[in-house]
Design an enzyme around this catalytic site. Structure first.
Site, PDB file in Angstrom:
ATOM      1  CG  PHE A 283      -1.733  -1.263   1.386  1.00  0.00           C
ATOM      2  CD1 PHE A 283      -2.913  -1.462   0.685  1.00  0.00           C
ATOM      3  CD2 PHE A 283      -1.288  -2.257   2.237  1.00  0.00           C
ATOM      4  CE1 PHE A 283      -3.643  -2.636   0.846  1.00  0.00           C
ATOM      5  CE2 PHE A 283      -2.010  -3.428   2.415  1.00  0.00           C
ATOM      6  CZ  PHE A 283      -3.193  -3.620   1.709  1.00  0.00           C
ATOM      7  CB  CYS A 376      -4.774   5.688   9.357  1.00  0.00           C
ATOM      8  SG  CYS A 376      -5.693   4.672   8.183  1.00  0.00           S
TER       9      CYS A 376
END
Length: 419
Positions: A283, A376
């Site tokens: 990612f 996150c």
């Protein structure tokens, strides 16, 4: 029932909580919650710096002093780890980004009562709060809001008159309601401004936009009327510097919210992965971690699903002649398999808020010895982390990061080592 109760902590959504389970918005630890719901401020309650606080939905925690805000960020990460019994060996002190440091923002612009309003929405509402100030965004962005309102008004006046069925101008028709999404990012060349949901109709509107971009020294101005971004102004290629490499920046691309927050996350990965000769950056986006880790002794595979972002990463690596090998790959549909991962000494992954369940399963089944997971969302991170622990990893260190100051959004860097 107690008539006055003390606020003991701040819950994950920003409300203060008492011992009996009463909730109060806008409270700080040590405040007293009266029976009528009003608050008596305690030693950790400060006057919010922004006039919009309490109405604007962008911030939830401006009433906290620095000590309480730091404790909230640390607590969110510590609680997520404890809930899964992850047994972190070390919890580092939190890093908090300072005021006026956020370099990217998504705002909304709408016409209202003959005016243009630009801002964030109210909490739990579609109503916009017109930003007259903002203590979160970098000053360059705040300074652009007023001129941008004037530009949108000019564009509305410059729009061609609406015509009827037979090509005649319809008298008495008011201008259509304007609504647009505004994306701003501070890049190497200045502010990259994107306007989505609006097009420049006619020569006058186009000239107004070009004059605006030139006057305010924009790095780029793009418009998206529904068919993708079209560049109106870009005097030179827009880039962001990652590590020491200038990487092309496609419109609307993800970037860490603050420079100092990015440095904290990248610094953790560099410290933890010292000596790793091969790293898979999953990612990877533009290569925030890949370019920081790559060097004479370290080769990095950067895997990313978005084609334009993947190509930008590749272009940056080619230009800098760094050993970053960019792979266009959707890791949700096609995660790196255990045999592919086992070729690497270490893995860095920075997935979206939903986490990376499928990719983590493959990591667990591989022979990779070190994993840096940038999370996150503490909830999805803790779920994925539990799978790594089950596979024989231990959680060496956790570093909470509060890039989104005065917000309940908390991030973290974590380091796993397989015994």
């Amino acid at each position: 029932m107690l008539r006055v109760e003390e606020i003991l902590r701040i819950a994950s959504k920003g409300d203060g909580v008492t011992a009996s389970g009463r909730f109060a918005w806008g409270a700080a630890p040590g405040d007293k919650l009266r029976i009528d719901g009003t608050l008596e401020w305690g030693p950790h309650h400060v006057t919010p710096p922004c006039r919009h606080f309490g109405q604007c939905g962008g911030c939830q925690l401006q009433q906290l002093d620095e000590e309480s805000l730091t404790a909230f960020v640390e607590g969110r990460v510590a609680n997520a780890s404890a809930a899964q019994g992850l047994g972190a060996q070390r919890l580092a002190p939190p890093h908090l980004s300072p005021p006026s440091s956020r370099r990217r923002a998504s705002l909304r612009a709408e016409s209202s009562g003959g005016r243009i309003v630009i801002g964030f929405r109210e909490a739990k509402s579609h109503r916009l709060v017109e930003l007259e100030e903002c203590h979160v965004l970098v000053p360059e962005m705040v300074a652009l809001l007023g001129p941008l309102r004037k530009l949108l008004i000019t564009m509305g006046k410059a729009a061609p008159a609406k015509k009827g069925r037979h090509g005649k101008v319809q008298p008495g028709k008011s201008a259509p309601r304007m609504a647009a999404d505004i994306e701003m990012t501070l890049t190497d060349q200045g502010i990259d401004l994107g306007v989505k949901g609006l097009t420049a109709e006619g020569l006058a509107a186009t000239e107004a936009m070009l004059d605006f971009a030139r006057e305010h020294k924009l790095a780029r101005l793009t418009m998206d009327g529904g068919y993708g971004f079209e560049t109106v102004w870009e005097p030179q290629q827009v880039t962001v510097t990652l590590g020491q490499t200038k990487v092309p920046f496609p419109p609307g691309t993800f970037l860490q919210a603050t420079l100092d927050g990015e440095a904290a996350l990248v610094g953790a990965a560099q410290e933890w992965l010292t000596g790793a000769s091969t790293v898979a950056d999953l990612f990877s986006g533009l290569g925030t971690f890949a370019f920081a880790l790559a060097g004479p002794q370290t080769r990095v595979l950067a895997a990313e699903a978005a084609r334009d972002v993947h190509l930008a990463c590749k272009a940056g690596a080619d230009r800098a002649q760094l050993p970053v090998f960019s792979a266009h790959r959707d890791l949700f549909r096609n995660p790196l398999q255990p045999d592919e991962l086992s070729k690497f000494e270490a893995v860095v992954l920075d997935p979206p808020r939903a986490g990376a369940r499928e990719q983590v399963e493959c990591i667990a089944d591989s022979t990779v010895g070190r994993v840096v997971y940038i999370g996150c969302n503490p909830s999805s991170w803790s779920r994925d982390a539990a799978r790594l622990i089950e596979a024989g990893f231990r959680l060496e260190e956790l570093r909470p990061v509060g890039q989104f100051r005065w917000s309940t959004h908390v991030e973290l860097a974590s380091y796993f080592v397989r015994d």
